[in-house]
Design a protein around this motif. Structure first.
Motif, PDB file in Angstrom:
ATOM      1  N   UNK A  48     -11.515  26.569  29.225  1.00 18.79           N
ATOM      2  CA  UNK A  48     -10.118  26.678  28.853  1.00 18.79           C
ATOM      3  C   UNK A  48      -9.951  27.659  27.711  1.00 18.79           C
ATOM      4  N   UNK A  49      -9.069  28.626  27.902  1.00 19.03           N
ATOM      5  CA  UNK A  49      -8.812  29.616  26.868  1.00 19.03           C
ATOM      6  C   UNK A  49      -7.750  29.138  25.901  1.00 19.03           C
ATOM      7  N   UNK A  54     -12.451  27.959  22.094  1.00 22.22           N
ATOM      8  CA  UNK A  54     -11.754  28.464  23.274  1.00 22.22           C
ATOM      9  C   UNK A  54     -11.765  29.989  23.418  1.00 22.22           C
ATOM     10  N   UNK A  55     -12.017  30.697  22.334  1.00 20.87           N
ATOM     11  CA  UNK A  55     -11.953  32.159  22.359  1.00 20.87           C
ATOM     12  C   UNK A  55     -13.304  32.727  21.937  1.00 20.87           C
ATOM     13  N   UNK A  67      -5.890  36.952  21.070  1.00 22.99           N
ATOM     14  CA  UNK A  67      -5.844  35.780  21.931  1.00 22.99           C
ATOM     15  C   UNK A  67      -7.102  35.695  22.802  1.00 22.99           C
ATOM     16  N   UNK A  68      -7.747  36.833  23.030  1.00 27.63           N
ATOM     17  CA  UNK A  68      -8.892  36.883  23.931  1.00 27.63           C
ATOM     18  C   UNK A  68     -10.223  37.080  23.198  1.00 27.63           C
ATOM     19  N   UNK A 109     -16.680  38.961  22.842  1.00 30.27           N
ATOM     20  CA  UNK A 109     -16.358  39.151  24.249  1.00 30.27           C
ATOM     21  C   UNK A 109     -15.522  37.974  24.745  1.00 30.27           C
ATOM     22  N   UNK A 110     -14.418  38.230  25.460  1.00 31.33           N
ATOM     23  CA  UNK A 110     -13.598  37.125  25.982  1.00 31.33           C
ATOM     24  C   UNK A 110     -14.413  36.175  26.849  1.00 31.33           C
ATOM     25  N   UNK A 111     -14.121  34.875  26.744  1.00 30.93           N
ATOM     26  CA  UNK A 111     -14.803  33.887  27.565  1.00 30.93           C
ATOM     27  C   UNK A 111     -14.267  33.933  28.984  1.00 30.93           C
TER      28      UNK A 111
END
Length: 360
Positions: free
Chosen positions: A329-330, A318-319, A251-252, A323-325
């Motif tokens: 908006x995720x 979104x992802x 998800x990340x 590396x996670x943003x």
């Protein structure tokens, strides 16, 4: 003399003192090995009298014709991929064995070997679970590249990279272990910082295990759904029909397993820098090359996914890739379950509209 004369920690990371002087051994080592084959004592003498980073390099080069021959005979160009999770650990075993035979302290090398064995166990298990050792199995990315550039160009690629430089790459990412071996002569004991680096490496291996298991669980559930049309427990119909995993670490990060994999070798490099008291050193070329492999191959994987799954383009927006943003908006699972196709249509409409406006 197999080892350089070092007086300071910085000497351990100096290319002109620790690597360049021993390059002539690269041609002498295979000849001496062949001449000593009947005599185990002589073989050990040749082995310990050769600088360990050079004998490791010689082995990686010796694999060139093996990988090339097997790939051309079988038509399967994933020969190096099959041993990707094994070769770095073989080099770490080599450093540990050489140190013992040469009487060099092994505490730091043992710590590296511990993490490396765990890393190999994870990769080998996942490769076996996916059926990677089945006859004829091949990484689809090589097939895509072969189809795009044609057979003659792909043959050249196989000669200069696929079956050759990739082998050297897997030796080069272990070069920081050579620096740790050298610093062990000045400071044999494991310090708290050394133990922290070991813990970080083991944690990253654990993260790759978790990411791979989450991906495996998702695809097992999706396969069951496709066969029975029943949504497995713990999943939703939208997740099954989406076609790709967006839960857990996924998800990340679009590739949390790849992110952890790259972080492992960056951490080993950082450990070598810390032990030698340097901000950077020549062993960084190995990890940089490793990162470039992922930078080049991951877009091929994502191109296939975006072509198969309509919502994947939104997922890309979104992802973060690795590396996670931190901003924007995720991924919103509830939103995508309610209006997934609508969101995709909106994203595609914005993309086509932006192109038209730019063209005009």
């Amino acid at each position: 003399m197999a080892m350089p004369l070092i007086r300071t920690f910085r000497d351990c990371a100096t290319y002109s003192k620790t690597f360049a002087p021993y390059l002539p051994q690269l041609t002498a080592f295979p000849r001496d090995i062949l001449a000593s084959i009947p005599n185990l004592g002589a073989l050990q003498q040749v082995y310990t009298s050769t600088n360990p980073i050079i004998s490791g390099l010689a082995f990686s080069i010796a694999l060139f014709p093996v990988f090339f021959g097997m790939s051309e005979v079988t038509g399967n160009y994933s020969q190096v991929d099959r041993v990707w999770g094994v070769l770095p650990t073989l080099y770490h075993i080599h450093y540990a064995l050489w140190a013992r035979l040469a009487g060099v302290p092994t505490q730091k090398v043992n710590a590296v070997l511990l993490f490396s064995l765990c890393w190999t166990t994870r990769l080998t298990f996942n490769y076996w679970r996916r059926g990677g050792y089945q006859a004829g199995s091949e990484d689809y990315r090589w097939k895509l590249i072969r189809d795009r550039i044609g057979r003659p160009a792909f043959l050249a690629l196989n000669v200069v990279f696929t079956s050759s430089l990739q082998s050297v790459l897997l030796w080069s990412v272990t070069n920081p272990t050579y620096i740790l071996l050298l610093t062990s002569r000045l400071s044999p004991a494991l310090t708290p910082v050394d133990m922290a680096f070991t813990g970080m490496l083991l944690s990253l291996v654990g993260m790759t295990w978790l990411a791979d298991q989450q991906q495996w669980d998702y695809h097992a559930a999706k396969h069951s759904y496709q066969e029975t049309a029943r949504v497995p427990s713990g999943w939703t119909r939208a997740q099954m029909e989406r076609g790709f995993n967006t839960t857990g670490l996924w998800r990340y990060s679009r590739h949390p397993n790849f992110a952890s994999e790259q972080s492992i070798w960056l951490t080993l490099y950082a450990w070598g820098c810390y032990s030698s008291g340097t901000l950077y050193n020549w062993t960084g070329f190995g990890v940089l090359s490793y990162l470039l492999i992922f930078a080049g191959s991951t877009p091929i994987t994502e191109g296939t996914s975006s072509g198969k799954y309509p919502q994947y383009k939104v997922y890309q927006e979104r992802v973060g890739r690795f590396i996670p943003k931190l901003f924007g908006k995720g991924w919103d699972e509830a939103e995508m379950e309610k209006r997934g196709n609508e969101v995709v249509a909106e994203a595609e409409g914005k993309g086509s509209g932006g192109k038209k406006q730019k063209a005009g």
